[in-house]
Write a protein that holds these residues in place. Structure first.
Motif, PDB file in Angstrom:
ATOM      1  N   GLY A  10       1.004   6.850 -62.030  1.00 45.56           N
ATOM      2  CA  GLY A  10       2.187   7.476 -61.464  1.00 45.56           C
ATOM      3  C   GLY A  10       2.365   6.997 -60.039  1.00 45.56           C
ATOM      4  O   GLY A  10       1.454   6.414 -59.445  1.00 45.56           O
ATOM      5  N   GLY A  11       3.525   7.239 -59.479  1.00 44.14           N
ATOM      6  CA  GLY A  11       3.793   6.818 -58.113  1.00 44.14           C
ATOM      7  C   GLY A  11       3.008   7.644 -57.109  1.00 44.14           C
ATOM      8  O   GLY A  11       2.389   8.655 -57.441  1.00 44.14           O
ATOM      9  N   ILE A  12       3.029   7.204 -55.873  1.00 43.16           N
ATOM     10  CA  ILE A  12       2.337   7.911 -54.806  1.00 43.16           C
ATOM     11  C   ILE A  12       2.889   9.331 -54.684  1.00 43.16           C
ATOM     12  O   ILE A  12       4.096   9.568 -54.795  1.00 43.16           O
ATOM     13  CB  ILE A  12       2.493   7.133 -53.478  1.00 43.16           C
ATOM     14  CG1 ILE A  12       1.533   7.673 -52.423  1.00 43.16           C
ATOM     15  CG2 ILE A  12       3.933   7.132 -52.990  1.00 43.16           C
ATOM     16  CD1 ILE A  12       1.441   6.764 -51.206  1.00 43.16           C
ATOM     17  N   ALA A  13       1.973  10.296 -54.534  1.00 37.95           N
ATOM     18  CA  ALA A  13       2.345  11.709 -54.376  1.00 37.95           C
ATOM     19  C   ALA A  13       3.133  12.260 -55.561  1.00 37.95           C
ATOM     20  O   ALA A  13       3.951  13.165 -55.416  1.00 37.95           O
ATOM     21  CB  ALA A  13       3.139  11.916 -53.077  1.00 37.95           C
ATOM     22  N   SER A  14       2.854  11.730 -56.750  1.00 38.29           N
ATOM     23  CA  SER A  14       3.559  12.211 -57.943  1.00 38.29           C
ATOM     24  C   SER A  14       2.826  13.367 -58.621  1.00 38.29           C
ATOM     25  O   SER A  14       3.413  14.073 -59.441  1.00 38.29           O
ATOM     26  CB  SER A  14       3.743  11.077 -58.950  1.00 38.29           C
ATOM     27  OG  SER A  14       2.485  10.555 -59.351  1.00 38.29           O
ATOM     28  N   GLY A  15       1.554  13.549 -58.304  1.00 35.99           N
ATOM     29  CA  GLY A  15       0.791  14.637 -58.912  1.00 35.99           C
ATOM     30  C   GLY A  15      -0.304  14.167 -59.854  1.00 35.99           C
ATOM     31  O   GLY A  15      -0.766  14.928 -60.716  1.00 35.99           O
ATOM     32  N   PRO A 114      -3.912   4.471 -60.361  1.00 34.71           N
ATOM     33  CA  PRO A 114      -2.656   4.642 -59.626  1.00 34.71           C
ATOM     34  C   PRO A 114      -1.772   3.396 -59.625  1.00 34.71           C
ATOM     35  O   PRO A 114      -0.551   3.496 -59.737  1.00 34.71           O
ATOM     36  CB  PRO A 114      -3.133   4.993 -58.207  1.00 34.71           C
ATOM     37  CG  PRO A 114      -4.448   5.661 -58.427  1.00 34.71           C
ATOM     38  CD  PRO A 114      -5.071   4.916 -59.567  1.00 34.71           C
ATOM     39  N   LEU A 115      -2.378   2.218 -59.501  1.00 38.67           N
ATOM     40  CA  LEU A 115      -1.603   0.977 -59.428  1.00 38.67           C
ATOM     41  C   LEU A 115      -1.651   0.207 -60.750  1.00 38.67           C
ATOM     42  O   LEU A 115      -1.698  -1.025 -60.764  1.00 38.67           O
ATOM     43  CB  LEU A 115      -2.132   0.107 -58.282  1.00 38.67           C
ATOM     44  CG  LEU A 115      -2.038   0.740 -56.891  1.00 38.67           C
ATOM     45  CD1 LEU A 115      -2.588  -0.211 -55.834  1.00 38.67           C
ATOM     46  CD2 LEU A 115      -0.605   1.150 -56.547  1.00 38.67           C
ATOM     47  N   LEU A 116      -1.594   0.932 -61.841  1.00 41.03           N
ATOM     48  CA  LEU A 116      -1.626   0.283 -63.158  1.00 41.03           C
ATOM     49  C   LEU A 116      -0.457  -0.676 -63.332  1.00 41.03           C
ATOM     50  O   LEU A 116      -0.623  -1.808 -63.805  1.00 41.03           O
ATOM     51  CB  LEU A 116      -1.615   1.349 -64.257  1.00 41.03           C
ATOM     52  CG  LEU A 116      -1.538   0.849 -65.700  1.00 41.03           C
ATOM     53  CD1 LEU A 116      -2.727  -0.037 -66.036  1.00 41.03           C
ATOM     54  CD2 LEU A 116      -1.471   2.025 -66.675  1.00 41.03           C
ATOM     55  N   THR A 117       0.726  -0.244 -62.960  1.00 43.67           N
ATOM     56  CA  THR A 117       1.904  -1.099 -63.119  1.00 43.67           C
ATOM     57  C   THR A 117       1.793  -2.346 -62.248  1.00 43.67           C
ATOM     58  O   THR A 117       2.019  -3.472 -62.707  1.00 43.67           O
ATOM     59  CB  THR A 117       3.181  -0.319 -62.753  1.00 43.67           C
ATOM     60  OG1 THR A 117       3.216   0.905 -63.490  1.00 43.67           O
ATOM     61  CG2 THR A 117       4.426  -1.136 -63.064  1.00 43.67           C
ATOM     62  N   GLU A 118       1.417  -2.139 -60.979  1.00 43.20           N
ATOM     63  CA  GLU A 118       1.301  -3.254 -60.050  1.00 43.20           C
ATOM     64  C   GLU A 118       0.145  -4.178 -60.411  1.00 43.20           C
ATOM     65  O   GLU A 118       0.170  -5.379 -60.097  1.00 43.20           O
ATOM     66  CB  GLU A 118       1.079  -2.731 -58.624  1.00 43.20           C
ATOM     67  CG  GLU A 118       2.219  -1.909 -58.070  1.00 43.20           C
ATOM     68  CD  GLU A 118       2.169  -0.439 -58.477  1.00 43.20           C
ATOM     69  OE1 GLU A 118       2.881   0.355 -57.862  1.00 43.20           O
ATOM     70  OE2 GLU A 118       1.424  -0.080 -59.413  1.00 43.20           O
ATOM     71  N   GLY A 119      -0.876  -3.628 -61.063  1.00 45.44           N
ATOM     72  CA  GLY A 119      -2.087  -4.394 -61.352  1.00 45.44           C
ATOM     73  C   GLY A 119      -2.096  -5.123 -62.680  1.00 45.44           C
ATOM     74  O   GLY A 119      -3.138  -5.600 -63.122  1.00 45.44           O
ATOM     75  N   GLY A 120      -0.954  -5.208 -63.343  1.00 46.11           N
ATOM     76  CA  GLY A 120      -0.888  -5.987 -64.577  1.00 46.11           C
ATOM     77  C   GLY A 120      -0.629  -5.197 -65.827  1.00 46.11           C
ATOM     78  O   GLY A 120      -0.471  -5.776 -66.904  1.00 46.11           O
ATOM     79  N   GLY A 121      -0.584  -3.866 -65.728  1.00 49.83           N
ATOM     80  CA  GLY A 121      -0.242  -3.042 -66.879  1.00 49.83           C
ATOM     81  C   GLY A 121      -1.147  -3.254 -68.073  1.00 49.83           C
ATOM     82  O   GLY A 121      -2.373  -3.386 -67.943  1.00 49.83           O
ATOM     83  N   ARG A 122      -0.566  -3.299 -69.243  1.00 51.02           N
ATOM     84  CA  ARG A 122      -1.339  -3.430 -70.476  1.00 51.02           C
ATOM     85  C   ARG A 122      -2.064  -4.767 -70.564  1.00 51.02           C
ATOM     86  O   ARG A 122      -3.117  -4.861 -71.194  1.00 51.02           O
ATOM     87  CB  ARG A 122      -0.416  -3.271 -71.684  1.00 51.02           C
ATOM     88  CG  ARG A 122       0.215  -1.895 -71.793  1.00 51.02           C
ATOM     89  CD  ARG A 122       1.168  -1.810 -72.985  1.00 51.02           C
ATOM     90  NE  ARG A 122       1.972  -0.602 -72.928  1.00 51.02           N
ATOM     91  CZ  ARG A 122       1.568   0.584 -73.372  1.00 51.02           C
ATOM     92  NH1 ARG A 122       0.380   0.705 -73.923  1.00 51.02           N
ATOM     93  NH2 ARG A 122       2.370   1.632 -73.283  1.00 51.02           N
TER      94      ARG A 122
END
Length: 207
Positions: A10-15, A114-122
């Motif tokens: 999730g994004g920063i401060a999303s919970g 936290p940075l799954l999307t930025e780090g290459g995802g699946r």
């Protein structure tokens, strides 16, 4: 040992941390990428040696531990150096996360990234069976971030802009929990997802 794996992001401060605690209350093992990122740069770890080899001894404290503030200053405004740092650390973090998840008790485990999307995802985490995204309205994220870190809206905006977009995160999601600030809703969502993940993990178990 667990055999079914959920990526939580999730994004920063999303919970994310609040949802992590809700799953942990069910006894689910959560491998936290932020904590593991600290473990892999402890003195004596190969990843720390690799960081020092590239960035120099100036990123170390007097006691030999990583000076995070100094390293952050080196990479914050330099995309090339940030990518180098990610290339040095991410393989060790991913390997450690997978080991923690695979050795977890129970049928499933959660990898909080936290940075799954930025780090290459699946592509970077092919062993994840599902991805759970905690989503929050950007205005809510901004307010939480300013309160949490005692920063102004300018810096908060820059921190949010440095991450993947909301649309990019949601495009990865198999499951979405909207966290607009209702703690009870977050707990109910975790309860429902826990039951669903138990069912999915049991169905996926090899006879």
């Amino acid at each position: 040992m667990a055999h079914y794996f959920i990526g939580l992001t999730g994004g920063i401060a999303s919970g994310k941390s609040a949802l992590e605690k809700a799953f942990a209350a069910h006894g689910v093992t959560v491998a936290d990428a932020d904590l593991i990122a600290r473990e892999v740069v402890e003195p004596g770890q190969p990843a720390l040696a690799a960081v020092v080899a590239h960035f120099g001894a100036g990123v170390l404290q007097a006691d030999g531990r990583l000076d995070r503030a100094a390293l952050r200053a080196r990479v914050f405004d330099d995309d090339d150096e940030r990518r180098v740092l990610e290339d040095l650390l991410h393989p060790a973090i991913r390997a450690r996360m997978m080991a923690v998840c695979r050795n977890a008790p129970g049928p499933y485990a959660i990898a909080m990234i936290p940075l799954l999307t930025e780090g290459g995802g699946r592509t970077a985490y092919p062993w994840l069976d599902r991805i759970l995204v905690v989503d929050a309205p950007p205005a809510v994220q901004m307010t939480r971030l300013m309160q949490r870190d005692s920063i102004d809206d300018s810096l908060a905006g820059k921190m949010m802009a440095a991450q993947a977009t909301r649309a990019q995160r949601l495009a990865l999601a198999d499951d979405i929990v909207v966290n607009a600030g209702d703690v009870a809703h977050l707990q109910r969502a975790a309860d429902e997802l826990h039951a669903r993940y138990l069912a999915l993990a049991n169905a996926a178990r090899v006879p």
